[in-house]
Design a protein around this motif. Structure first.
Motif, PDB file in Angstrom:
ATOM      1  N   UNK A  14      43.355  43.146  44.161  1.00 44.35           N
ATOM      2  CA  UNK A  14      43.388  42.933  42.553  1.00 44.35           C
ATOM      3  C   UNK A  14      41.952  43.297  42.042  1.00 44.35           C
ATOM      4  N   UNK A  52      39.209  43.035  39.346  1.00 45.80           N
ATOM      5  CA  UNK A  52      38.450  42.316  37.480  1.00 45.80           C
ATOM      6  C   UNK A  52      37.377  41.560  37.307  1.00 45.80           C
ATOM      7  N   UNK A 109      34.502  39.909  35.125  1.00 41.88           N
ATOM      8  CA  UNK A 109      34.818  38.131  34.710  1.00 41.88           C
ATOM      9  C   UNK A 109      32.976  38.291  33.201  1.00 41.88           C
ATOM     10  N   UNK A 127      37.766  35.905  31.543  1.00 40.90           N
ATOM     11  CA  UNK A 127      38.428  37.534  32.048  1.00 40.90           C
ATOM     12  C   UNK A 127      37.716  38.362  31.126  1.00 40.90           C
ATOM     13  N   UNK A 175      41.127  43.980  33.838  1.00 39.22           N
ATOM     14  CA  UNK A 175      42.091  43.417  35.220  1.00 39.22           C
ATOM     15  C   UNK A 175      42.360  45.062  35.528  1.00 39.22           C
TER      16      UNK A 175
END
Lengths: 117, 113
Positions: free
Chosen positions: B32, B34, B36, B46, B49
């Motif tokens: 997974x 992401x 940031x 965040x 995603x």
């Protein structure tokens, strides 16, 4: 909703001393993770606590330890400080629940800036 | 073990120009990913995603499993986009039931007016 809080925001210690940092997660969040941020290594995972138990640990020496209380607040302790421990220590909380299959967003605190002289 | 690589420490672009922040990862499982962002004097937060496939503040990122990349893109950079951007991977720690984030070292984006 109040965000993640960390105390103190700044600390100056000398080599050989020990230090305790505190983190209060967002209300309702049960998981607390700690990260060390340095210019050279970036953000590195220290450990994660959930329901007062350490669930996961990064690659740091045993001088780095932590704990979580029943109200989900967490502390991390660094003993016998070294110059290289100077860093920004970030705490992050999430709703993570045991058994969940998906990722729960981590919300970060402002950090504690530790300087070791 | 997982790894996230952001090859550029600093990226400078002119306002209105396209932006692409590179991120490559290595992970044997299904990751997974992401992004940031940390604006000056603000907390790490965040941005987006890959699972939600959303566009936030004009930024998008597509997970390319073949190239193991998750580059962040924006067609027209704005001055307020200047910040540190971190790519991160979440890999479930087998047996522990928890997730940890592995971060890249970050790219500082500077948008020149």
């Amino acid at each position: 909703k109040a965000g993640v809080t960390q105390t103190p925001r700044y600390l100056i210690k000398t080599r050989g001393q020990q230090v305790t940092l505190s983190c209060s997660p967002i209300s309702g969040h049960r998981s607390v993770s700690w990260y060390q941020q340095t210019p050279g290594q970036g953000l590195q995972f220290l450990f994660e606590y959930f329901s007062e138990t350490q669930r996961n640990k990064g690659n740091f020496p045993g001088r780095f330890s932590g704990r979580q209380f029943s109200n989900s607040r967490s502390e991390m302790n660094v003993s016998t400080l070294e110059l290289g421990d100077s860093a920004l220590y970030l705490c992050a909380s999430s709703k993570a629940v045991t058994g969940t299959s998906g990722y729960n967003e981590q919300f970060f605190g402002p950090g504690t800036r530790l300087t070791v002289l | 073990a997982q790894r996230v690589t952001q090859p550029e420490k600093l990226l400078s672009v002119f306002k209105g120009a396209p932006v692409e922040l590179k991120c490559n990862y290595s992970y044997s499982g299904s990751p997974e990913l992401f992004w940031y962002v940390q604006y000056s004097r603000q907390r790490l937060q965040l941005l987006l995603r890959h699972i939600s496939r959303e566009s936030i503040k004009g930024f998008t990122a597509d997970l390319n499993k073949g190239e193991t990349s998750f580059h962040l893109k924006k067609p027209f950079a704005q001055e307020e986009d200047s910040a540190m951007y971190y790519c991160a991977l979440s890999a479930r720690d087998s047996g522990a039931g928890s997730y940890q984030l592995t971060f890249g070292k970050g790219t500082k984006l500077s948008v020149i007016p």
